[in-house]
Design a protein around this motif. Structure first.
Motif, PDB file in Angstrom:
ATOM      1  N   UNK A  54      41.227  28.035  -4.407  1.00  0.00           N
ATOM      2  CA  UNK A  54      40.816  28.599  -3.292  1.00  0.00           C
ATOM      3  C   UNK A  54      39.913  27.348  -2.587  1.00  0.00           C
ATOM      4  N   UNK A  55      40.454  27.023  -1.641  1.00  0.00           N
ATOM      5  CA  UNK A  55      39.879  25.810  -1.190  1.00  0.00           C
ATOM      6  C   UNK A  55      38.675  26.269  -0.433  1.00  0.00           C
ATOM      7  N   UNK A  56      38.021  27.132  -0.341  1.00  0.00           N
ATOM      8  CA  UNK A  56      36.786  27.654   0.381  1.00  0.00           C
ATOM      9  C   UNK A  56      35.590  27.784  -0.521  1.00  0.00           C
ATOM     10  N   UNK A  57      36.064  27.715  -1.831  1.00  0.00           N
ATOM     11  CA  UNK A  57      35.145  27.830  -2.897  1.00  0.00           C
ATOM     12  C   UNK A  57      34.794  26.289  -3.321  1.00  0.00           C
TER      13      UNK A  57
END
Lengths: 273, 326
Positions: free
Chosen positions: B91-94
């Motif tokens: 999850x590249x927003x985490x």
């Protein structure tokens, strides 16, 4: 695998998935701006603007003075609208996960699909409930003085509504593969549900059903009566302005039915994914 | 009780509509083995991996993971495996830490152990100072390293790596192999890796060559070379001689860059070739038996011919889409 381990796995997994949804929503500024601007427009502009036109209407010979202002009438509906938008939009994360591979990471984990889905829906519903609460902050503009009991009752109805609508969002997301498609389609679901839920105008309770169909065309009254959101919004009115057009038992029943049916549908779609 | 193999699959078949992705595939992977699945894109490697990881059901056949029937108990067998998928699945927003912690929670790893493992593995893949950065700020090589660390946070006994080095530069690829070897030295780990980079499987214990859904050969790299390897002549002909050479050696392949690859039967073959075509060639090199030539003699094709391309394009497209939708 012993029982403690199993519980830790289920509870930890549920928490992780729920927390991820909430965290992503907090980091997404656009969503928050929508959640603030929507109620401001509906309550402050639409509500205050239409307020003077709403008192003491004359229907033929009957002059009926409603026991609430338009602002008060529309206030619970705006809460429902805000929850609706956020709930259904939160299901975009299902499409997002599928598109960018994160779904695989979760599917290959030892968590059962039902737990994964429940965590996701609870996460989306939490965010939606928060957006519903943003509207509550505007209560003073509608001259509402809410007791703690009113708020507690309202919040539990709102939570139930958020859960059901987030499940509906997941059902829609299961059928739609692209982000653009979801945006268009969700609007096509949200707006009709909202406008036919007796939210912006009342099907007047002082009129008999014969009189109602003189004032409103029959197709409209049928639509309003068939829409489960009508009863959900009505229940919120019961909590916040102490006025209901329908039997007070109908609201919670409609909300529970929506939550159960949509969750079951979402689970069926998700198990196949 | 005799020791069970880490993985035993038997008679696996899978169809997608009319195409047979896998045809009756069977093999064992021993405990602590470094096992490679080698084949061109579309050979069925990823399908096979997904079946062993229980996220895809085969049409027929059985899968045993650590002695447990994985098809009957998918959630239980998933506790023992760590997977690094071909497509990025972070999850590249985490942040890096949040991704790893999520994994630990979802696999039921208790708190103190989770924190220790995360710290230890981040140290191993040399990303400790990136712990609190959002994943989207990482390079693709670093993301792959995070994914490898992630697959090992729970007590996984088998690590699956689907094309772990595809699309990475040479330096990152080398690093990833270094980590894999360090991990195998540290804990009891069986590693199954798919790749289409032939030079990477030289260091593996056993190599399974797979093409069009069937196993063509399965053995140690040395045994494969001894059994199927052939000396190759790589010839760059002068302008007009290509056709004549191709006509004379029907099993020769002509590469797009004009090079001709002929399978040689020994040193005398090279001599006789030179005596006939010597004046017409610009360059000639002799290649000793390699896995490349094993693949060529088994399939009649070079793995490189179709290796790159499609996947790289897909990845680039995914990244683009990712930017648009943010």
């Amino acid at each position: 695998m012993n029982v403690t381990e199993a519980i830790r796995l289920q509870a930890g997994g549920l928490y992780a998935i729920w927390f991820r949804e909430v965290k992503r929503a907090i980091r997404d500024r656009g969503q928050l701006i929508g959640g603030v601007s929507r109620p401001l427009l509906w309550v402050l502009v639409m509500g205050i603007g239409l307020n003077p036109y709403f008192r003491g209407e004359v229907y033929g010979e009957v002059r009926f003075v409603v026991p609430y202002t338009y602002l008060q009438f529309i206030f619970p509906a705006v809460i429902a609208l805000n929850i609706m938008y956020t709930s259904i939009q939160s299901a975009v994360s299902v499409i997002w996960d599928r598109q960018f591979g994160f779904l695989r990471e979760v599917l290959v984990s030892p968590l059962p699909r039902a737990t994964i889905l429940l965590g996701k829906i609870l996460g989306g519903a939490t965010v939606a409930l928060f957006h519903g609460c943003l509207v509550l902050l505007l209560a003073q503009f509608a001259d509402l003085s809410l007791s703690a009991g009113d708020i507690a009752r309202g919040l539990s109805l709102m939570a139930l509504m958020a859960f059901g609508l987030t499940s509906l969002g997941v059902v829609i997301a299961g059928r739609i593969r692209s982000f653009e498609g979801f945006g268009v389609f969700s609007n096509a679901v949200i707006l009709p549900l909202y406008f036919t839920s007796s939210s912006v105008f009342p099907l007047d309770p002082s009129l008999t059903s014969a009189q109602t169909s003189v004032i409103y065309p029959e197709w409209l009254t049928i639509l309003v009566r068939c829409n489960p959101m009508t009863y959900a919004v009505d229940a919120l009115r019961g909590a916040f302005i102490h006025f209901q057009q329908f039997d007070p038992r109908l609201g919670p029943a409609a909300l529970i039915a929506m939550a159960v049916v949509f969750f079951a549908l979402a689970l069926r779609g998700f198990a196949k994914a | 009780m005799t020791e069970q193999p880490a993985i035993r699959i038997a008679g696996i078949s899978k169809r997608y509509g009319r195409t047979e992705a896998l045809k009756d595939v069977s093999f064992d992977v021993g405990r602590h083995e470094l096992f490679a699945l080698l084949g061109p894109n579309g050979a069925g490697k990823t399908t096979l991996l997904h079946i062993i990881c229980t996220i895809l059901r085969p049409d027929t056949g059985s899968v045993m993971v650590g002695g447990l029937d994985a098809l009957a108990h998918p959630t239980r067998s998933r506790r023992d495996i760590g997977v690094v998928f071909q497509e990025p699945s972070l999850d590249d927003r985490l942040t890096v830490y949040e991704n790893l912690n999520f994994h630990g929670l979802v696999y039921g790893v208790p708190g103190p152990l989770r924190r220790d493992r995360i710290a230890e593995l981040l140290e191993l893949v040399e990303l400790a100072q990136w712990r609190d950065k959002l994943v989207r700020t990482l390079s693709s090589g670093m993301k792959r390293r995070v994914e490898i660390a992630r697959a090992l946070i729970h007590t996984s006994k088998i690590l699956f790596l689907d094309e772990p080095t595809a699309g990475l530069d040479a330096q990152s690829r080398e690093r990833i192999w270094k980590y894999i070897n360090q991990l195998r030295a540290r804990r009891d780990l069986t590693v199954v890796v798919t790749t289409h980079y032939i030079e990477e499987v030289e260091g593996c214990d056993r190599v399974c060559i797979i093409d069009r859904g069937s196993i063509l050969a399965l053995d140690t790299p040395a045994a494969l070379k001894a059994a199927h390897g052939q000396q190759l002549l790589r010839i760059v002909p002068r302008d007009d001689a290509a056709a004549a050479i191709m006509a004379e050696y029907p099993d020769a392949t002509l590469r797009p860059d004009g090079e001709i690859v002929v399978q040689s039967s020994g040193d005398s073959f090279a001599e006789s070739f030179l005596s006939r075509h010597g004046p017409h060639i610009r360059r000639l090199s002799v290649e000793e038996p390699s896995l490349e030539s094993v693949f060529l003699s088994l399939t009649g094709r070079e793995i490189r011919d179709q290796a790159a391309g499609a996947r790289e394009r897909t990845l680039a497209f995914g990244r683009q889409g990712g930017e648009h939708t943010r």
